[in-house]
Design a protein around this motif. Structure first.
Motif, PDB file in Angstrom:
ATOM      1  N   GLN A  81       0.833  -1.204   0.000  1.00  0.00           N
ATOM      2  CA  GLN A  81       0.000   0.000   0.000  1.00  0.00           C
ATOM      3  C   GLN A  81       0.866   1.251   0.000  1.00  0.00           C
ATOM      4  O   GLN A  81       0.590   2.225  -0.711  1.00  0.00           O
ATOM      5  N   GLU A  82       1.911   1.235   0.819  1.00  0.00           N
ATOM      6  CA  GLU A  82       2.810   2.391   0.876  1.00  0.00           C
ATOM      7  C   GLU A  82       3.483   2.636  -0.463  1.00  0.00           C
ATOM      8  O   GLU A  82       3.625   3.785  -0.898  1.00  0.00           O
ATOM      9  N   MET A  83       3.911   1.564  -1.119  1.00  0.00           N
ATOM     10  CA  MET A  83       4.545   1.726  -2.425  1.00  0.00           C
ATOM     11  C   MET A  83       3.579   2.365  -3.427  1.00  0.00           C
ATOM     12  O   MET A  83       3.983   3.216  -4.238  1.00  0.00           O
ATOM     13  N   ARG A  84       2.298   2.000  -3.363  1.00  0.00           N
ATOM     14  CA  ARG A  84       1.313   2.635  -4.240  1.00  0.00           C
ATOM     15  C   ARG A  84       1.209   4.131  -3.925  1.00  0.00           C
ATOM     16  O   ARG A  84       1.085   4.966  -4.833  1.00  0.00           O
ATOM     17  N   GLY A  85       1.260   4.445  -2.637  1.00  0.00           N
ATOM     18  CA  GLY A  85       1.209   5.849  -2.242  1.00  0.00           C
ATOM     19  C   GLY A  85       2.414   6.628  -2.737  1.00  0.00           C
ATOM     20  O   GLY A  85       2.287   7.752  -3.242  1.00  0.00           O
ATOM     21  N   TYR A  86       3.599   6.041  -2.602  1.00  0.00           N
ATOM     22  CA  TYR A  86       4.814   6.726  -3.070  1.00  0.00           C
ATOM     23  C   TYR A  86       4.810   6.876  -4.588  1.00  0.00           C
ATOM     24  O   TYR A  86       5.273   7.886  -5.134  1.00  0.00           O
ATOM     25  N   LEU A  87       4.311   5.860  -5.299  1.00  0.00           N
ATOM     26  CA  LEU A  87       4.194   5.973  -6.752  1.00  0.00           C
ATOM     27  C   LEU A  87       3.296   7.145  -7.121  1.00  0.00           C
ATOM     28  O   LEU A  87       3.602   7.914  -8.049  1.00  0.00           O
ATOM     29  N   ALA A  88       2.185   7.295  -6.392  1.00  0.00           N
ATOM     30  CA  ALA A  88       1.282   8.415  -6.653  1.00  0.00           C
ATOM     31  C   ALA A  88       1.997   9.741  -6.422  1.00  0.00           C
ATOM     32  O   ALA A  88       1.803  10.704  -7.180  1.00  0.00           O
ATOM     33  N   ARG A  89       2.844   9.792  -5.406  1.00  0.00           N
ATOM     34  CA  ARG A  89       3.550  11.039  -5.093  1.00  0.00           C
ATOM     35  C   ARG A  89       4.548  11.437  -6.177  1.00  0.00           C
ATOM     36  O   ARG A  89       4.852  12.613  -6.336  1.00  0.00           O
ATOM     37  N   ILE A  90       5.066  10.460  -6.898  1.00  0.00           N
ATOM     38  CA  ILE A  90       6.002  10.828  -7.972  1.00  0.00           C
ATOM     39  C   ILE A  90       5.310  10.828  -9.337  1.00  0.00           C
ATOM     40  O   ILE A  90       5.973  10.971 -10.372  1.00  0.00           O
ATOM     41  N   GLY A  91       3.966  10.689  -9.323  1.00  0.00           N
ATOM     42  CA  GLY A  91       3.208  10.921 -10.541  1.00  0.00           C
ATOM     43  C   GLY A  91       2.826   9.709 -11.355  1.00  0.00           C
ATOM     44  O   GLY A  91       2.495   9.841 -12.536  1.00  0.00           O
ATOM     45  N   LEU A 174       8.992  13.546  -4.147  1.00  0.00           N
ATOM     46  CA  LEU A 174       8.467  13.124  -2.840  1.00  0.00           C
ATOM     47  C   LEU A 174       8.388  14.309  -1.882  1.00  0.00           C
ATOM     48  O   LEU A 174       7.438  14.418  -1.097  1.00  0.00           O
ATOM     49  N   GLU A 175       9.389  15.186  -1.952  1.00  0.00           N
ATOM     50  CA  GLU A 175       9.382  16.380  -1.090  1.00  0.00           C
ATOM     51  C   GLU A 175       8.240  17.316  -1.478  1.00  0.00           C
ATOM     52  O   GLU A 175       7.519  17.824  -0.617  1.00  0.00           O
ATOM     53  N   ASP A 176       8.077  17.518  -2.801  1.00  0.00           N
ATOM     54  CA  ASP A 176       7.083  18.489  -3.268  1.00  0.00           C
ATOM     55  C   ASP A 176       5.653  17.985  -3.100  1.00  0.00           C
ATOM     56  O   ASP A 176       4.717  18.797  -3.050  1.00  0.00           O
ATOM     57  N   ASN A 177       5.472  16.676  -3.070  1.00  0.00           N
ATOM     58  CA  ASN A 177       4.128  16.091  -2.975  1.00  0.00           C
ATOM     59  C   ASN A 177       3.982  15.266  -1.698  1.00  0.00           C
ATOM     60  O   ASN A 177       3.394  14.187  -1.710  1.00  0.00           O
ATOM     61  N   SER A 178       4.512  15.794  -0.623  1.00  0.00           N
ATOM     62  CA  SER A 178       4.610  15.013   0.623  1.00  0.00           C
ATOM     63  C   SER A 178       3.269  14.708   1.259  1.00  0.00           C
ATOM     64  O   SER A 178       3.172  13.855   2.136  1.00  0.00           O
ATOM     65  N   THR A 179       2.203  15.406   0.824  1.00  0.00           N
ATOM     66  CA  THR A 179       0.891  15.138   1.421  1.00  0.00           C
ATOM     67  C   THR A 179      -0.063  14.446   0.451  1.00  0.00           C
ATOM     68  O   THR A 179      -1.243  14.277   0.757  1.00  0.00           O
ATOM     69  N   ARG A 195      13.030  -0.049  -0.956  1.00  0.00           N
ATOM     70  CA  ARG A 195      11.790   0.406  -1.590  1.00  0.00           C
ATOM     71  C   ARG A 195      12.042   1.673  -2.413  1.00  0.00           C
ATOM     72  O   ARG A 195      11.415   1.866  -3.466  1.00  0.00           O
ATOM     73  N   TYR A 196      12.922   2.530  -1.915  1.00  0.00           N
ATOM     74  CA  TYR A 196      13.248   3.732  -2.684  1.00  0.00           C
ATOM     75  C   TYR A 196      13.859   3.348  -4.031  1.00  0.00           C
ATOM     76  O   TYR A 196      13.513   3.923  -5.076  1.00  0.00           O
ATOM     77  N   LEU A 197      14.778   2.380  -4.024  1.00  0.00           N
ATOM     78  CA  LEU A 197      15.402   1.948  -5.271  1.00  0.00           C
ATOM     79  C   LEU A 197      14.382   1.320  -6.208  1.00  0.00           C
ATOM     80  O   LEU A 197      14.445   1.495  -7.434  1.00  0.00           O
ATOM     81  N   THR A 198      13.429   0.577  -5.648  1.00  0.00           N
ATOM     82  CA  THR A 198      12.358   0.020  -6.469  1.00  0.00           C
ATOM     83  C   THR A 198      11.536   1.132  -7.096  1.00  0.00           C
ATOM     84  O   THR A 198      11.258   1.127  -8.301  1.00  0.00           O
ATOM     85  N   LEU A 199      11.160   2.106  -6.284  1.00  0.00           N
ATOM     86  CA  LEU A 199      10.397   3.263  -6.766  1.00  0.00           C
ATOM     87  C   LEU A 199      11.172   3.992  -7.859  1.00  0.00           C
ATOM     88  O   LEU A 199      10.633   4.325  -8.918  1.00  0.00           O
ATOM     89  N   MET A 200      12.442   4.206  -7.608  1.00  0.00           N
ATOM     90  CA  MET A 200      13.298   4.902  -8.565  1.00  0.00           C
ATOM     91  C   MET A 200      13.414   4.129  -9.874  1.00  0.00           C
ATOM     92  O   MET A 200      13.436   4.721 -10.964  1.00  0.00           O
ATOM     93  N   SER A 201      13.463   2.804  -9.790  1.00  0.00           N
ATOM     94  CA  SER A 201      13.604   1.990 -11.004  1.00  0.00           C
ATOM     95  C   SER A 201      12.416   2.198 -11.940  1.00  0.00           C
ATOM     96  O   SER A 201      12.583   2.271 -13.165  1.00  0.00           O
TER      97      SER A 201
END
Length: 536
Positions: A81-91, A174-179, A195-201
């Motif tokens: 779930q968190e990974m889905r949230g972080y993906l949303a934050r980076i667009g 992530l900083e700009d879309n922290s909420t 997880r950050y590296l996965t997100l970045m990939s």
């Protein structure tokens, strides 16, 4: 050991005494955020080294890992779930965007890395001759020498410049879309290291126009960070065994439940022959998910193909890779039609020419032959020992030397029996390793860790005192009283010690036969030192 001592001082500021059995997940997140803000400020410059230093702040410190363990906190559905949230934050969305990558998803205990490497090699050969796919991505873990090895395009690690650029693009988003997506992930947080590296990939591959990507799971499958993919082109499960017991469970059927989490309805699933209980769990989970899971026997088309090493386990990995690559090409190349009688030349070349560093490698110096093979389970260490025995049959009767480590895994002491006995039983005189060296994963004697090897997840006091290595040494002494055992602080010193033995004991012209095995962190550090390389 300067770097170890420095890390110990940093961790001294953590309020470890405040952790109780009722520690909540949110409290742990708050501690991590506070820790990172206290000790690290946002980098003004944007170099690769800056990216790695910043990435290292996302490692979960040993004290927090211990608190979680004591509180019984394990990865669960919140991880995905968190990974889905972080993906949303980076667009990005997990459906429309990730589907563009045509992901081939692979889980397993043993052989998942080799399987991914085979798929990558096959698809890269197809690209070279047919122009399809345009770009092939490969995401694996851990890295051997440089973090950027985890994110590959067309079989090569992305450059330092590309890594730094995309790392900080993700960081800034992530900083700009922290909420954004606060219902899925805590406001203002960032994913932990892996997880950050996965997100970045995902960001790298989507930005670079990759049209097929092979993803190796980190740990497990069901709750792994890579499991945000909703419609993989195909999923594969390699050989299952006991590993990561605390996270996945202490039986192979419990572990199989986690690994089967990558199977998705509407996507083909493949596995190879498994032990009975694991096979039953995979079958049941596939039925629950509505997946037609195909159990593959060794592909007969591999006859005459030079699979290295020439062993049944590697042929199983190649078989799984063939099925995954064929499934991907059915979607990517409208002209591709599998031939049941023979493999296309691209498949043969991909299998025979695959490069998967740190596995079954042989490197020769003047008076020492290095055998390097990462192995982290009971079974894989036995396989490494058998491979070493086969390789040294024709290489003379020089003394045998072992360099081994598995950091932070107390159960690894039980891995040593098979490793020791396999080598002893293969010798007509019952002679095992004459010299056995246990070292830490610290890279260099004076400089400490290479930047890409810094690992905050292990107890710095244990590393400084070489606690785990002394346990290994005591165990080996009980297995082979004739062996000369050394405990050494760094990989560099372990290698130089083996070289010294070669100089003193190889005077009759025979070469020392050295096996470096165990942790991939050890293997990667050793390869970096032996080759004087910065990345593989």
């Amino acid at each position: 050991m300067h770097h170890v001592l420095k890390r110990k001082a940093i961790f001294g500021g953590l309020p470890t005494t405040s952790f109780k059995s009722t520690t909540t997940r949110n409290t742990l997140i708050s501690i991590l955020v506070s820790y990172r803000r206290q000790h690290f400020s946002e980098m003004a410059s944007r170099t690769y080294n800056d990216a790695i230093d910043t990435l290292n702040t996302l490692q979960t410190p040993f004290a927090v890992i211990e608190a979680r363990r004591k509180a019984g906190i394990r990865p669960d559905a919140n991880s995905v779930q968190e990974m889905r949230g972080y993906l949303a934050r980076i667009g990005y969305s997990t459906s429309s965007d990730l589907e563009k990558l045509n992901i081939v998803h692979v889980a397993g205990t043993k052989g998942k890395g080799s399987t991914c490497a085979f798929v990558d090699s096959i698809l890269s050969k197809w690209h070279q001759t047919k122009g399809i796919p345009k770009k092939v991505g490969l995401f694996t873990s851990p890295h051997l020498i440089a973090v950027r090895e985890r994110i590959r395009i067309n079989s090569r690690p992305i450059s330092e410049e590309m890594f730094a650029r995309y790392f900080f693009e993700v960081w800034d988003r992530l900083e700009d879309n922290s909420t954004v997506a606060t219902d899925l992930v805590e406001p203002g947080t960032k994913p932990i290291y892996a997880r950050y590296l996965t997100l970045m990939s995902y960001h790298v591959y989507l930005s670079e126009g990759v049209d097929v990507a092979i993803y190796e799971t980190g740990i497990g499958g069901e709750y792994d960070a890579t499991n945000v993919v909703e419609r993989p082109v195909a999923s594969g499960i390699s050989t299952l065994g006991i590993d990561h017991v605390y996270v996945l469970g202490d039986t192979v059927d419990k572990i199989a439940w986690h690994k089967a989490g990558i199977l998705k309805k509407g996507s083909p699933g493949f596995t190879i022959e498994q032990v009975g209980s694991a096979a039953e769990v995979l079958k049941n989970r596939a039925e629950e998910k509505g997946v037609d899971l195909k159990v593959l026997e060794v592909d007969q088309r591999l006859q005459g193909v030079r699979v290295r090493p020439d062993a049944n386990f590697q042929k199983k990995n190649a078989t799984l890779a063939i099925a995954l690559a064929e499934t991907a090409l059915k979607k990517l190349d409208p002209d591709f039609k599998p031939d049941a009688a023979a493999l296309p030349s691209e498949f043969v070349d991909g299998i025979e020419q695959v490069v998967w560093r740190g596995r079954c490698e042989v490197k020769e110096e003047d008076n020492i032959i290095w055998h390097v093979d990462g192995a982290h389970t009971v079974d894989s260490l036995k396989m490494a020992a058998r491979w070493f025995v086969e390789e040294t049959k024709t290489e003379g009767k020089g003394p045998k030397v072992l360099i081994f480590n598995q950091q932070g895994r107390s159960e690894a002491v039980d891995f040593l029996d098979g490793l020791c006995n396999t080598v002893k039983n293969a010798d007509s005189t019952g002679q095992g390793f004459q010299h056995v060296i246990f070292c830490t994963n610290v890279t260099y004697a004076t400089m400490g860790y290479k930047r890409d090897f810094v690992n905050h997840q292990y107890n710095p006091a244990d590393i400084e005192k070489m606690t785990q290595q002394r346990i290994f040494a005591e165990k080996w002494a009980s297995l082979d009283t004739s062996a000369k055992i050394l405990v050494i602080p760094s990989i560099e010193e372990a290698i130089n010690t083996a070289r010294g033995l070669a100089n003193s004991e190889g005077e009759d012209g025979s070469k020392v036969q050295a096996l470096i095995t165990g942790s991939l962190h050890l293997v990667g550090g050793a390869l970096g030192i032996l080759e004087k390389a910065d990345a593989l």
